[in-house]
Design a protein around this motif. Structure first.
Motif, PDB file in Angstrom:
ATOM      1  N   THR A  93       0.760  -1.108   0.097  1.00 16.42           N
ATOM      2  CA  THR A  93      -0.091   0.074   0.004  1.00 16.42           C
ATOM      3  C   THR A  93       0.678   1.358  -0.034  1.00 16.42           C
ATOM      4  O   THR A  93       2.006   1.379   0.456  1.00 16.42           O
ATOM      5  N   GLU A  94       0.142   2.423  -0.367  1.00 16.41           N
ATOM      6  CA  GLU A  94       0.890   3.581  -0.446  1.00 16.41           C
ATOM      7  C   GLU A  94       0.412   4.346   0.765  1.00 16.41           C
ATOM      8  O   GLU A  94       1.191   5.454   1.119  1.00 16.41           O
ATOM      9  N   ALA A  95      -0.217   3.978   1.658  1.00 21.81           N
ATOM     10  CA  ALA A  95      -0.445   4.559   3.134  1.00 21.81           C
ATOM     11  C   ALA A  95       0.858   4.854   3.736  1.00 21.81           C
ATOM     12  O   ALA A  95       1.611   3.732   3.786  1.00 21.81           O
ATOM     13  N   SER A  96       0.798   5.485   4.456  1.00 20.43           N
ATOM     14  CA  SER A  96       1.986   5.703   5.484  1.00 20.43           C
ATOM     15  C   SER A  96       1.870   5.357   6.908  1.00 20.43           C
ATOM     16  O   SER A  96       2.694   5.027   7.424  1.00 20.43           O
ATOM     17  N   GLU A  97       0.477   4.939   7.133  1.00 16.01           N
ATOM     18  CA  GLU A  97       0.120   4.538   8.671  1.00 16.01           C
ATOM     19  C   GLU A  97       0.011   2.819   8.582  1.00 16.01           C
ATOM     20  O   GLU A  97      -0.257   2.286   7.565  1.00 16.01           O
ATOM     21  N   PRO A  98       0.300   2.567   9.575  1.00 10.95           N
ATOM     22  CA  PRO A  98       0.100   1.007   9.809  1.00 10.95           C
ATOM     23  C   PRO A  98      -1.167   0.382   9.525  1.00 10.95           C
ATOM     24  O   PRO A  98      -1.639  -0.587   9.239  1.00 10.95           O
ATOM     25  N   ASP A  99      -2.270   1.334  10.073  1.00 11.42           N
ATOM     26  CA  ASP A  99      -3.601   0.791  10.188  1.00 11.42           C
ATOM     27  C   ASP A  99      -4.933   1.900   9.855  1.00 11.42           C
ATOM     28  O   ASP A  99      -5.677   1.816  10.566  1.00 11.42           O
ATOM     29  N   SER A 100      -4.345   2.386   8.753  1.00 12.76           N
ATOM     30  CA  SER A 100      -5.626   3.201   8.357  1.00 12.76           C
ATOM     31  C   SER A 100      -6.468   2.677   7.589  1.00 12.76           C
ATOM     32  O   SER A 100      -6.254   1.653   6.905  1.00 12.76           O
ATOM     33  N   TRP A 101      -7.644   3.288   6.786  1.00 14.59           N
ATOM     34  CA  TRP A 101      -8.494   2.625   5.977  1.00 14.59           C
ATOM     35  C   TRP A 101      -7.781   2.427   4.778  1.00 14.59           C
ATOM     36  O   TRP A 101      -8.141   1.504   4.388  1.00 14.59           O
ATOM     37  N   ARG A 102      -7.076   3.383   4.242  1.00 18.60           N
ATOM     38  CA  ARG A 102      -6.289   3.225   3.007  1.00 18.60           C
ATOM     39  C   ARG A 102      -5.577   1.959   2.967  1.00 18.60           C
ATOM     40  O   ARG A 102      -5.536   1.202   2.134  1.00 18.60           O
ATOM     41  N   SER A 103      -4.813   1.684   4.122  1.00 15.33           N
ATOM     42  CA  SER A 103      -3.671   0.679   4.119  1.00 15.33           C
ATOM     43  C   SER A 103      -4.535  -0.532   4.110  1.00 15.33           C
ATOM     44  O   SER A 103      -3.580  -1.550   3.231  1.00 15.33           O
ATOM     45  N   ALA A 104      -5.828  -0.649   4.327  1.00 14.29           N
ATOM     46  CA  ALA A 104      -6.121  -1.910   4.195  1.00 14.29           C
ATOM     47  C   ALA A 104      -7.016  -2.108   2.690  1.00 14.29           C
ATOM     48  O   ALA A 104      -7.068  -2.795   1.991  1.00 14.29           O
TER      49      ALA A 104
END
Lengths: 482, 216
Positions: A326-337
């Motif tokens: 994923t391109e998300a920076s956080e370990p556990d955001s909506w985007r990361s999943a």
């Protein structure tokens, strides 16, 4: 050593993105690119091999044009199925139809320190930590260089092998070995580990992934390193990453044609040099933002995401499918999943033999150790989705339904007592606290990481083997790092 | 011999075997055992053990409920055989039901089982019960607590009606009112003048103990 067995993705179902004619047209495009446009090989060694076998080689531009019949002859030598050996024979991976073996992502360069939360450059110790977590998790069928050992200088790829073996008993695929010298040392280490060249060939405990440079250029160090491994029958993955609009046409078919031509040209070289060398095919196409040219891995429309797997199989090659990342920076955001959620399901249905990508953030660059656990859950969710359902008199439970009658409930039934425990599998989302409430998944994931690091200590290599490895590392450090 | 019966009764509850529990209770009476002793030394330790195994995570809901069913099966034999001044020692008497217009049973059934497993005497009047039926049962059984369940936004209004009916019947201070169900919130419970709200069957037990002013 107690640890869960590996649980690869298994399915008898197949998802096709391309039909027979489309596959033929794509292959024809590759033939034409190889024959008429050519691919640049900035390596005298590679150019010599191509010249020897009748390809059209321009020494000035270093562009090789490969006639169709030469491509067909060479591609006839690529094995479709083979074995990836592991330190622990139980974890040997036998490639086969209907089974996809997954592993973690690579190769990041940042780590969010598990203790301090500080984002910093990755080290050899971090490689070991990731290898140890990988060794414990059932989603991980083999191991990849998750982050690089940036404290080890030019020999870091060798130190990554060393620290992985100390912490992991599965097959190891290096993401970082480049060039003849490093690869020769890598082969020497693998031979010591396996005990003989014959065993190394039968059950190679390492393999290597090399990347091409889009459009239509091979990396000298990658190609020359891969040739060294090919001499010993060590498997290679050739991965192309065409970006639509910048390094490839802004159309799916065009980008796949460019990527395929890169992979096939390298595969042909490997077969000409060492017929029968095991090679995986991999294309991971991406998108360039039409306003900023930023790399985009997950646009809204990413149709035919795993068409490259079909292209590989059409050539008679096994495929590495890239997932997660994923391109998300956080370990556990909506985007990361959300970005990655359908990846494992689609890639397994497409039938990729090996799949990488679990656990990194920031487009393959940043490791939060807890992301391993969070992505592991997404993996297992897909794995369960593909498992067969049992339909038989016991599971149909018509007699139990008759006993309960309309409006009743099933909790009092012994059939329920027998089956309810296993009918709902708990992931990270449904972990209970003492009061029966569901816990915060990230907090639970961090706790799992801590537990694994405290309790899971895979067997290191035998002492005499380790001594030899230490000696090789010392020699390599002296030659390459001083 | 009596000790052996107590052990068997306890085992039938812990193992969740309602048919065995009923058969052993009958045998115990035939052997002239004191029914109250059978309850206090066999069934009660059995259901306490079930509760303990549930709270430590070893038992799941079906084990808990089938354990309570086993206790109930044995009680149906032993309770009518109690003599003279013999009386069951219970934490409190609870009337449970789902309100009028609402056919959802499982939530309040679970609450009932959890309360039974924790020493309450529970009379479940079923689903789709009118306010009058609740009031009648409260009077008949001398309830300490009434629990009214509603799963629909349209039927939760009946919970308010129940509170009002208990006020007019002069029972508001005699019986504590618990409400629950998917659309119900703590805030709603306070607004309608209920005494307690629980979002699931496990926390309902804590609330019931608190309302009885008994140690949890």
């Amino acid at each position: 050593m107690d640890r869960p067995p590996i649980e690869p993705m298994r399915t008898s179902r197949k998802l096709s993105f391309l039909d027979g004619q489309q596959l033929k047209d794509l292959q024809e495009a590759t033939f034409q690119i190889l024959e008429n446009t050519g691919v640049q090989f900035p390596s005298d060694k590679a150019l010599d091999i191509f010249t020897e076998h009748g390809a059209i080689v321009d020494r000035d531009s270093r562009i090789v044009k490969i006639p169709r019949d030469l491509v067909i002859r060479a591609m006839g030598k690529v094995p479709r199925y083979f074995t990836l050996g592991a330190r622990n024979p139980e974890f040997d991976l036998i490639l086969q139809d209907g089974v996809s073996y997954f592993t973690n992502d690579g190769c990041g360069h940042n780590v969010v320190d598990f203790k301090t939360g500080e984002k910093r450059a990755s080290t050899k110790k971090d490689v070991g930590m990731a290898a140890r977590i990988n060794d414990y998790l059932s989603s991980m069928a083999f191991s990849w260089t998750m982050v690089s050992a940036q404290d080890c200088g030019l020999t870091s790829p060798l130190h990554e092998i060393d620290v992985t073996w100390r912490n992991n008993t599965k097959h190891y695929q290096s993401v970082t070995m480049m060039g003849e010298k490093i690869c020769r040392y890598g082969v020497e280490m693998a031979t010591v580990l396996r005990g003989s060249e014959e065993e190394l060939r039968n059950r190679p405990p390492i393999s290597l992934i090399v990347c091409t440079i889009a459009p239509l250029v091979q990396d000298k160090e990658a190609i020359e390193g891969a040739l060294i491994l090919g001499e010993k029958g060590i498997p290679i993955v050739v991965m192309s990453m065409p970006t639509m609009g910048t390094t490839a046409p802004a159309t799916y078919a065009g980008a796949l044609a460019v990527g395929d031509a890169e992979v096939i040209s390298a595969t042909v070289l490997m077969q000409l040099a060492n017929p029968g060398t095991p090679v995986f095919h991999s294309i991971f196409h991406a998108w360039a933002d039409p306003r900023t040219a930023a790399y985009v891995g997950y646009p809204l429309d990413s149709r035919a995401r795993y068409a490259p797997v079909e292209i590989a199989h059409h050539w008679g090659m096994p495929s590495l499918g890239g997932a997660f990342g994923t391109e998300a920076s956080e370990p556990d955001s909506w985007r990361s999943a959300a970005e990655i959620a359908t990846d494992p399901l689609l890639v397994a249905l497409a039938g990729a033999e090996i799949v990488t990508g679990i656990g990194l953030r920031d487009t393959y660059t940043t490791l939060y150790p807890e992301s391993f656990i969070l992505d592991d859950d997404i993996y297992h969710s897909a794995r369960f989705s593909l498992l067969d359902m049992d339909v038989n008199p016991d599971t149909l439970a018509v007699d139990v339904i008759a006993t309960v009658k309309p409006g009743g409930h099933f909790l009092s039934q012994k059939h329920t007592r027998k089956n309810m425990r296993t009918s709902m599998v708990r992931g990270v989302i449904h972990q209970l606290d003492k009061s029966g409430k569901y816990r915060d998944p990230s907090e639970y994931a961090r706790e799992r990481v801590q537990w694994i690091l405290d309790n899971h200590h895979p067997e290191p290599p035998d002492e005499d083997v380790q001594k030899e490895i230490d000696r090789i590392l010392k020699t390599a450090d002296k030659e390459l790092n001083s | 011999m009596s000790e052996e019966f107590y052990k068997k009764l306890m085992a039938a509850v812990v193992d969740g075997e309602p048919e065995d529990a009923e058969a052993i209770a009958k045998e115990a009476l035939e052997a002239n055992l004191d029914p109250l002793e059978c309850i206090n030394k066999g069934l009660v330790p059995g259901i306490q053990k079930v509760g303990e195994l549930f709270s430590t995570g070893e038992y799941y809901l079906p084990e808990l409920i089938i354990g309570a069913d086993a206790m109930k099966a044995a009680l149906e034999i032993l309770e009518p055989a109690l003599v003279g001044g013999q009386k069951l020692d219970v934490v409190g008497m609870v009337i449970l039901g789902t309100v009028e217009g609402d056919l959802h049973e499982i939530g309040k059934t679970l609450v009932g089982t959890m309360l039974t497993a924790n020493g309450f005497k529970v009379v479940d009047i079923g689903a789709n019960q009118s306010v009058e039926a609740f009031v009648k049962a409260i009077k008949e059984h001398g309830a300490d607590i009434v629990g009214a369940s509603a799963l629909l936004t349209t039927t939760m209004l009946q919970q308010k009606k129940l509170v009002e009916a208990l006020e007019s019947a002069g029972l508001k201070n005699k019986v504590k009112i618990m409400v629950g169900g998917a659309p119900v919130t703590d805030r709603y419970a306070q607004e309608i003048g209920a005494d307690g709200y629980a979002e699931d069957a496990i926390s309902a037990v804590d609330i019931a103990f608190r309302l009885m002013d008994a140690p949890v």
